[in-house]
Design a protein around this motif. Sequence first.
Motif, PDB file in Angstrom:
ATOM      1  N   GLU A 215      26.457  45.059  29.295  1.00  0.00           N
ATOM      2  CA  GLU A 215      25.812  45.873  28.010  1.00  0.00           C
ATOM      3  C   GLU A 215      26.727  46.935  26.928  1.00  0.00           C
ATOM      4  OE1 GLU A 215      22.767  45.596  26.037  1.00  0.00           O
ATOM      5  OE2 GLU A 215      21.740  44.080  27.792  1.00  0.00           O
ATOM      6  N   ILE A 216      27.352  46.796  27.549  1.00  0.00           N
ATOM      7  CA  ILE A 216      28.478  47.590  26.940  1.00  0.00           C
ATOM      8  C   ILE A 216      30.133  47.442  27.831  1.00  0.00           C
ATOM      9  CG2 ILE A 216      27.523  49.481  25.988  1.00  0.00           C
ATOM     10  CD1 ILE A 216      28.827  51.447  28.754  1.00  0.00           C
ATOM     11  N   ALA A 217      31.227  47.683  27.069  1.00  0.00           N
ATOM     12  CA  ALA A 217      31.944  47.284  27.713  1.00  0.00           C
ATOM     13  C   ALA A 217      32.927  47.858  29.508  1.00  0.00           C
ATOM     14  CB  ALA A 217      33.385  47.534  26.804  1.00  0.00           C
ATOM     15  N   PRO A 218      33.010  47.192  30.217  1.00  0.00           N
ATOM     16  CA  PRO A 218      33.447  48.059  31.295  1.00  0.00           C
ATOM     17  C   PRO A 218      35.105  49.095  31.052  1.00  0.00           C
ATOM     18  CG  PRO A 218      33.793  46.251  32.082  1.00  0.00           C
ATOM     19  CD  PRO A 218      33.311  45.812  30.369  1.00  0.00           C
ATOM     20  N   GLU A 219      34.541  50.842  31.631  1.00  0.00           N
ATOM     21  CA  GLU A 219      36.176  51.159  31.608  1.00  0.00           C
ATOM     22  C   GLU A 219      37.189  50.910  32.931  1.00  0.00           C
ATOM     23  OE1 GLU A 219      35.633  55.387  31.490  1.00  0.00           O
ATOM     24  OE2 GLU A 219      34.187  55.456  29.618  1.00  0.00           O
ATOM     25  N   GLN A 220      36.500  50.617  33.901  1.00  0.00           N
ATOM     26  CA  GLN A 220      37.388  49.877  35.051  1.00  0.00           C
ATOM     27  C   GLN A 220      36.690  48.904  35.738  1.00  0.00           C
ATOM     28  OE1 GLN A 220      37.766  53.431  37.530  1.00  0.00           O
ATOM     29  NE2 GLN A 220      39.638  53.738  36.542  1.00  0.00           N
ATOM     30  N   LEU A 221      37.759  47.770  35.926  1.00  0.00           N
ATOM     31  CA  LEU A 221      36.959  46.322  36.828  1.00  0.00           C
ATOM     32  C   LEU A 221      37.799  46.829  38.524  1.00  0.00           C
ATOM     33  CD1 LEU A 221      38.080  43.652  34.600  1.00  0.00           C
ATOM     34  CD2 LEU A 221      35.968  44.847  34.500  1.00  0.00           C
ATOM     35  N   THR A 222      36.435  46.958  39.970  1.00  0.00           N
ATOM     36  CA  THR A 222      37.204  47.331  40.659  1.00  0.00           C
ATOM     37  C   THR A 222      37.062  45.976  41.522  1.00  0.00           C
ATOM     38  OG1 THR A 222      36.709  49.416  40.525  1.00  0.00           O
ATOM     39  CG2 THR A 222      37.179  48.802  42.975  1.00  0.00           C
ATOM     40  N   LEU A 223      37.814  45.972  42.323  1.00  0.00           N
ATOM     41  CA  LEU A 223      37.792  44.818  43.761  1.00  0.00           C
ATOM     42  C   LEU A 223      38.169  44.866  45.067  1.00  0.00           C
ATOM     43  CD1 LEU A 223      40.005  41.573  41.954  1.00  0.00           C
ATOM     44  CD2 LEU A 223      37.617  42.756  41.620  1.00  0.00           C
ATOM     45  N   THR A 224      37.241  45.023  45.773  1.00  0.00           N
ATOM     46  CA  THR A 224      36.986  45.518  47.164  1.00  0.00           C
ATOM     47  C   THR A 224      37.349  44.869  48.529  1.00  0.00           C
ATOM     48  OG1 THR A 224      36.258  47.558  46.171  1.00  0.00           O
ATOM     49  CG2 THR A 224      35.852  47.277  48.846  1.00  0.00           C
ATOM     50  N   PHE A 225      38.208  44.914  49.149  1.00  0.00           N
ATOM     51  CA  PHE A 225      38.827  43.950  50.350  1.00  0.00           C
ATOM     52  C   PHE A 225      38.657  44.807  50.875  1.00  0.00           C
ATOM     53  CE2 PHE A 225      41.364  43.514  46.112  1.00  0.00           C
ATOM     54  CZ  PHE A 225      40.965  41.892  46.085  1.00  0.00           C
ATOM     55  N   SER A 226      38.126  43.748  52.531  1.00  0.00           N
ATOM     56  CA  SER A 226      38.574  43.966  53.820  1.00  0.00           C
ATOM     57  C   SER A 226      39.592  44.924  54.255  1.00  0.00           C
ATOM     58  CB  SER A 226      38.265  43.219  54.538  1.00  0.00           C
ATOM     59  OG  SER A 226      39.067  42.046  54.903  1.00  0.00           O
ATOM     60  N   GLY A 227      40.902  45.320  53.953  1.00  0.00           N
ATOM     61  CA  GLY A 227      41.495  45.422  54.909  1.00  0.00           C
ATOM     62  C   GLY A 227      42.547  46.572  53.051  1.00  0.00           C
ATOM     63  N   GLU A 228      43.278  47.048  53.249  1.00  0.00           N
ATOM     64  CA  GLU A 228      44.153  47.942  52.959  1.00  0.00           C
ATOM     65  C   GLU A 228      45.097  47.211  51.881  1.00  0.00           C
ATOM     66  OE1 GLU A 228      46.865  52.256  52.690  1.00  0.00           O
ATOM     67  OE2 GLU A 228      45.751  51.263  54.207  1.00  0.00           O
ATOM     68  N   ILE A 229      45.098  46.789  50.508  1.00  0.00           N
ATOM     69  CA  ILE A 229      45.996  46.104  50.332  1.00  0.00           C
ATOM     70  C   ILE A 229      46.970  46.754  49.578  1.00  0.00           C
ATOM     71  CG2 ILE A 229      44.492  44.241  49.549  1.00  0.00           C
ATOM     72  CD1 ILE A 229      44.070  46.227  46.642  1.00  0.00           C
ATOM     73  N   GLN A 230      48.924  45.945  49.069  1.00  0.00           N
ATOM     74  CA  GLN A 230      49.358  46.422  49.024  1.00  0.00           C
ATOM     75  C   GLN A 230      49.328  46.403  47.572  1.00  0.00           C
ATOM     76  OE1 GLN A 230      52.652  45.196  51.054  1.00  0.00           O
ATOM     77  NE2 GLN A 230      51.707  44.876  52.940  1.00  0.00           N
ATOM     78  N   ASP A 231      49.776  47.619  46.804  1.00  0.00           N
ATOM     79  CA  ASP A 231      50.733  47.444  44.819  1.00  0.00           C
ATOM     80  C   ASP A 231      52.297  46.907  45.063  1.00  0.00           C
ATOM     81  OD1 ASP A 231      49.431  48.571  43.330  1.00  0.00           O
ATOM     82  OD2 ASP A 231      50.311  50.924  44.210  1.00  0.00           O
ATOM     83  N   ILE A 232      52.529  46.038  45.851  1.00  0.00           N
ATOM     84  CA  ILE A 232      54.001  45.205  45.505  1.00  0.00           C
ATOM     85  C   ILE A 232      53.234  44.016  45.517  1.00  0.00           C
ATOM     86  CG2 ILE A 232      56.183  44.651  46.607  1.00  0.00           C
ATOM     87  CD1 ILE A 232      56.344  47.461  48.001  1.00  0.00           C
ATOM     88  N   GLY A 233      53.629  43.640  44.139  1.00  0.00           N
ATOM     89  CA  GLY A 233      53.463  42.055  44.228  1.00  0.00           C
ATOM     90  C   GLY A 233      52.134  41.933  43.709  1.00  0.00           C
ATOM     91  N   ALA A 234      52.000  42.979  43.692  1.00  0.00           N
ATOM     92  CA  ALA A 234      50.514  42.293  43.136  1.00  0.00           C
ATOM     93  C   ALA A 234      50.127  42.095  41.584  1.00  0.00           C
ATOM     94  CB  ALA A 234      49.424  43.590  42.445  1.00  0.00           C
ATOM     95  N   ARG A 235      49.354  41.038  41.133  1.00  0.00           N
ATOM     96  CA  ARG A 235      48.919  41.232  39.190  1.00  0.00           C
ATOM     97  C   ARG A 235      47.870  40.859  39.154  1.00  0.00           C
ATOM     98  NH1 ARG A 235      51.864  35.154  36.848  1.00  0.00           N
ATOM     99  NH2 ARG A 235      50.903  36.045  34.816  1.00  0.00           N
ATOM    100  N   VAL A 236      47.241  41.652  37.600  1.00  0.00           N
ATOM    101  CA  VAL A 236      46.071  41.109  37.209  1.00  0.00           C
ATOM    102  C   VAL A 236      46.504  40.105  35.702  1.00  0.00           C
ATOM    103  CG1 VAL A 236      44.923  42.683  38.659  1.00  0.00           C
ATOM    104  CG2 VAL A 236      45.920  43.032  36.283  1.00  0.00           C
TER     105      VAL A 236
END
Length: 213
Positions: free
Chosen positions: A56-77
Amino acid sequence: MIFTRNTARSTVLLAFFAALLLALGAAAAASLAGAPAAHAHDQLLSTDPADGDALEIAPEQLTLTFSGEIQDIGARVDLVDGDGATHETEFAAEGGDLVVTPNEALPAGDYTLSWRVISSDGHPIEGTVDNGEALDFEVASSGDDAAETTPEPSAAASSDPAMNPDEPATSGPLELELDNSSGWAGPAVVIILALAAIAAVVVVIAKVRKQQK
């Protein structure tokens, strides 16, 4: 006769050790073949909003949940609307979550979020339009539009409809599936080779006994 018996025993022993080495080699090959499955990449477990959601309204955040701990380095959206325009975002890896925050309120329309992260085993995983794992959702109105059109509370209204939060949802179709179709091959190869080795030993023993007679 002594020479024949010694030769027979040597032949049987050689056949036995050959069969044993063959079985051990097959077992080692099977264990190596199954090694990748033990180090499987992380999988996308859920998203908020869910794939295909109409908000109905625009989300303030989008959350992707993974099975393990992901790394910040190399991430892209990449967040792209239905007209192909890219919307700037900020993102951060928080344990097993990738949290994406649009820099501005998203206007009404269709959106596609493509992503790429480094899983806990050091390998990249991604969700794109090409592999069918990108996150698609629809926004009926932006947060700014909802604020402008929201009526003042009155005695007849007990709650503001615009303030009702969307229910969180999980997404199953976005899981990254691994190819485990060859998982049965290792044990099958070991069994076949072991049977072949045993059959070879039996044949050799039978021939030796026949020669002794």
